[in-house]
Enzyme design. Structure first.
Site, PDB file in Angstrom:
ATOM      1  N   TYR A 145       0.831  -1.217   0.000  1.00  0.00           N
ATOM      2  CA  TYR A 145       0.000   0.000   0.000  1.00  0.00           C
ATOM      3  C   TYR A 145       0.864   1.264   0.000  1.00  0.00           C
ATOM      4  O   TYR A 145       0.585   2.225  -0.713  1.00  0.00           O
ATOM      5  CB  TYR A 145      -0.962   0.024   1.193  1.00  0.00           C
ATOM      6  CG  TYR A 145      -1.677   1.357   1.293  1.00  0.00           C
ATOM      7  CD1 TYR A 145      -2.541   1.775   0.277  1.00  0.00           C
ATOM      8  CD2 TYR A 145      -1.457   2.228   2.364  1.00  0.00           C
ATOM      9  CE1 TYR A 145      -3.177   3.011   0.338  1.00  0.00           C
ATOM     10  CE2 TYR A 145      -2.096   3.462   2.424  1.00  0.00           C
ATOM     11  CZ  TYR A 145      -2.950   3.848   1.411  1.00  0.00           C
ATOM     12  OH  TYR A 145      -3.569   5.075   1.460  1.00  0.00           O
ATOM     13  N   ARG A 152       1.637   6.526  -7.027  1.00  0.00           N
ATOM     14  CA  ARG A 152       0.514   7.424  -7.345  1.00  0.00           C
ATOM     15  C   ARG A 152       0.919   8.884  -7.189  1.00  0.00           C
ATOM     16  O   ARG A 152       0.683   9.706  -8.088  1.00  0.00           O
ATOM     17  CB  ARG A 152      -0.667   7.094  -6.437  1.00  0.00           C
ATOM     18  CG  ARG A 152      -1.845   8.066  -6.568  1.00  0.00           C
ATOM     19  CD  ARG A 152      -3.045   7.647  -5.721  1.00  0.00           C
ATOM     20  NE  ARG A 152      -2.772   7.489  -4.305  1.00  0.00           N
ATOM     21  CZ  ARG A 152      -3.674   7.132  -3.378  1.00  0.00           C
ATOM     22  NH1 ARG A 152      -4.918   6.886  -3.735  1.00  0.00           N
ATOM     23  NH2 ARG A 152      -3.338   7.004  -2.109  1.00  0.00           N
ATOM     24  N   TYR A 205      -0.868  13.396   6.228  1.00  0.00           N
ATOM     25  CA  TYR A 205      -0.442  12.388   7.214  1.00  0.00           C
ATOM     26  C   TYR A 205       1.065  12.489   7.413  1.00  0.00           C
ATOM     27  O   TYR A 205       1.815  12.670   6.443  1.00  0.00           O
ATOM     28  CB  TYR A 205      -0.750  10.971   6.706  1.00  0.00           C
ATOM     29  CG  TYR A 205      -2.174  10.470   6.856  1.00  0.00           C
ATOM     30  CD1 TYR A 205      -3.130  11.139   7.611  1.00  0.00           C
ATOM     31  CD2 TYR A 205      -2.559   9.278   6.246  1.00  0.00           C
ATOM     32  CE1 TYR A 205      -4.430  10.631   7.737  1.00  0.00           C
ATOM     33  CE2 TYR A 205      -3.841   8.775   6.368  1.00  0.00           C
ATOM     34  CZ  TYR A 205      -4.766   9.453   7.108  1.00  0.00           C
ATOM     35  OH  TYR A 205      -6.039   8.946   7.218  1.00  0.00           O
ATOM     36  N   ARG A 218     -11.252  13.590   1.679  1.00  0.00           N
ATOM     37  CA  ARG A 218     -12.247  12.790   2.412  1.00  0.00           C
ATOM     38  C   ARG A 218     -13.552  12.673   1.651  1.00  0.00           C
ATOM     39  O   ARG A 218     -14.307  11.719   1.826  1.00  0.00           O
ATOM     40  CB  ARG A 218     -12.500  13.410   3.793  1.00  0.00           C
ATOM     41  CG  ARG A 218     -11.287  13.432   4.691  1.00  0.00           C
ATOM     42  CD  ARG A 218     -10.741  12.048   4.968  1.00  0.00           C
ATOM     43  NE  ARG A 218      -9.546  12.076   5.803  1.00  0.00           N
ATOM     44  CZ  ARG A 218      -8.815  11.001   6.068  1.00  0.00           C
ATOM     45  NH1 ARG A 218      -9.117   9.819   5.546  1.00  0.00           N
ATOM     46  NH2 ARG A 218      -7.745  11.108   6.832  1.00  0.00           N
ATOM     47  N   GLU A 325     -13.966  -0.563   6.554  1.00  0.00           N
ATOM     48  CA  GLU A 325     -13.937   0.751   5.907  1.00  0.00           C
ATOM     49  C   GLU A 325     -15.272   0.914   5.180  1.00  0.00           C
ATOM     50  O   GLU A 325     -15.795  -0.055   4.622  1.00  0.00           O
ATOM     51  CB  GLU A 325     -12.759   0.805   4.926  1.00  0.00           C
ATOM     52  CG  GLU A 325     -12.567   2.149   4.261  1.00  0.00           C
ATOM     53  CD  GLU A 325     -11.279   2.211   3.430  1.00  0.00           C
ATOM     54  OE1 GLU A 325     -10.192   1.953   4.001  1.00  0.00           O
ATOM     55  OE2 GLU A 325     -11.371   2.489   2.227  1.00  0.00           O
TER      56      GLU A 325
HETATM   57  C1  3EB Z   1      -7.480   6.456   5.692  1.00  0.00           C
HETATM   58  O1  3EB Z   1      -8.375   7.191   6.059  1.00  0.00           O
HETATM   59  C2  3EB Z   1      -7.881   5.045   5.332  1.00  0.00           C
HETATM   60  O2  3EB Z   1      -5.035   5.762  -0.329  1.00  0.00           O
HETATM   61  O3  3EB Z   1      -6.656   6.335  -1.674  1.00  0.00           O
HETATM   62  C3  3EB Z   1      -9.049   5.463   2.591  1.00  0.00           C
HETATM   63  C4  3EB Z   1      -9.456   5.955   1.354  1.00  0.00           C
HETATM   64  C5  3EB Z   1      -7.736   5.124   2.796  1.00  0.00           C
HETATM   65  C6  3EB Z   1      -8.533   6.108   0.319  1.00  0.00           C
HETATM   66  C7  3EB Z   1      -6.231   5.965  -0.569  1.00  0.00           C
HETATM   67  C8  3EB Z   1      -6.818   5.276   1.746  1.00  0.00           C
HETATM   68  C9  3EB Z   1      -7.211   5.760   0.522  1.00  0.00           C
HETATM   69  O4  3EB Z   1      -6.291   6.807   5.645  1.00  0.00           O
HETATM   70  C10 3EB Z   1      -7.269   4.553   4.094  1.00  0.00           C
END
Ligand code: 3EB
Length: 331
Positions: A145, A152, A205, A218, A325
């Site tokens: 991941y 990406r 992050y 989001r 999720e």
């Molecule tokens: C998170 O909130 C959970 O890498 O495109 C959620 C939705 C998550 C999309 C992405 C990752 C992705 O970090 C993981």
């Protein structure tokens, strides 16, 4: 048509879960943007079926995602992508064979994705789904991941599409087969990014979660010519930037609180008509452990009611400690 999907959405398109038994009837529907069958792949009227989700449905009647456009759809092939086009949007999909080098795969796929949607005149990504096998496994010394995020981000950066404010809503899940599968909705005009006040934006992050932060927002709120949509990204039990809770029920509670916060934010900031998760058009639930399906559905039904369309799929969340999720949409 036996499925009256057009009455379930506003704007240029919508999606509904329909029994898989409808698929043979719908496969020739000129208004289908895509038919995504969780067990047997996408079938669209161009006759191709090389796209399989490999995230099996767990529990419930077998359904497929029926993406429906008010306008008739034009189907094309551009390089490795299958396109479904209307005047306002492109629906793109691709299955990229797994090479065992996911960073490279992600970079190649996202470079082509951006090239295609810009060349076709739909330069704005509004929603993306990413599915890849062995998402939490190590490859070349890194979790797949995290390598996916690196590839990406590199591809988006190379074409100046990595500005925080332009990142689309997305989901990224581990599949139990197939290669790197991407499907996406792109538009001629941009959507509006919605972030979650309870969470640090994923694109901010800290490094401990990986060398390149995940490139997604989001949610995207999109004002189409007629109708406003909200696409909510895969949402999990994360507050700030930390994963919380070990039990399924606690993770579900935090996940639902996050979805509530995102819908509330869209309502407060952009005047979205609805403001609670039970008013969404549908949700999609990804579970690491298929054995959690019955308890998850019961938990969600108790809070969201009997009527909200939902499908539960087996899929690995991109942080190995997370069990569930949930994504959703308002059409
Ligand atoms: C998170 O909130 C959970 O890498 O495109 C959620 C939705 C998550 C999309 C992405 C990752 C992705 O970090 C993981």
């Amino acid at each position: 048509m036996t499925v009256d999907i057009a009455s379930t959405y506003t704007g240029p398109f919508g999606m509904a879960y329909v029994p898989v038994t409808e698929r043979t009837r719908l496969v020739n529907d000129p208004h289908a943007l895509a038919l995504i069958d969780f067990t047997e792949g996408v079938r669209v009227p161009d006759g191709t079926s090389d796209f399989a989700e490999w995230l099996p449905q767990v529990g419930g009647l077998p359904v497929c995602e029926y993406w429906h456009s008010t306008e008739p759809v034009a189907y094309e092939r551009r390089g490795n992508f299958h396109l479904a086009r209307t005047s306002e949007l492109l629906f793109l999909r691709l299955m990229w064979p797994d090479t065992g080098r996911v960073e490279e795969d992600a970079q190649v796929v996202y470079a082509e994705l951006m090239t295609v949607l810009r060349a076709e005149g739909y330069p704005h990504l509004v929603r993306v789904w990413n599915y890849l096998p062995r998402i939490n496994a190590e490859e070349a010394g890194h979790e797949r991941y995290r390598s996916f995020c690196v590839g990406r981000a590199a591809a988006l950066e190379a074409v100046r599409a990595l500005d925080d404010a332009r990142l689309p809503a997305a989901s990224a899940l581990g599949s139990c087969g197939g290669g790197l599968q991407v499907y996406a909705i792109a538009a001629r005009e941009p959507g509006i990014q919605i972030e979650n006040p309870r969470q640090v934006s994923a694109f901010r992050y800290p490094q401990r979660y990986g060398p390149r932060s995940p490139s997604f927002s989001r949610a995207t709120l999109k004002r189409w010519r007629e109708g406003v949509h909200l696409y909510i990204s895969g949402t999990a039990s994360i507050v700030g930037h930390a994963s919380l809770h070990e039990t399924l029920e606690s993770q579900l509670g935090e996940t639902l609180a996050n979805i509530e916060a995102v819908v509330g934010e869209a309502h407060r900031v952009e005047g979205l008509k609805v403001h609670t998760p039970n008013e969404l058009s549908l949700i999609k639930v990804y579970l690491r452990n298929p054995a959690d399906a019955v308890a998850t559905e019961a938990w969600l039904r108790e809070r969201l009611g009997k009527r909200l369309p939902m499908v539960l799929l087996q899929g690995d969340v991109c942080r190995s400690e997370l069990l569930v999720e949930i994504e959703g949409a308002y059409f």
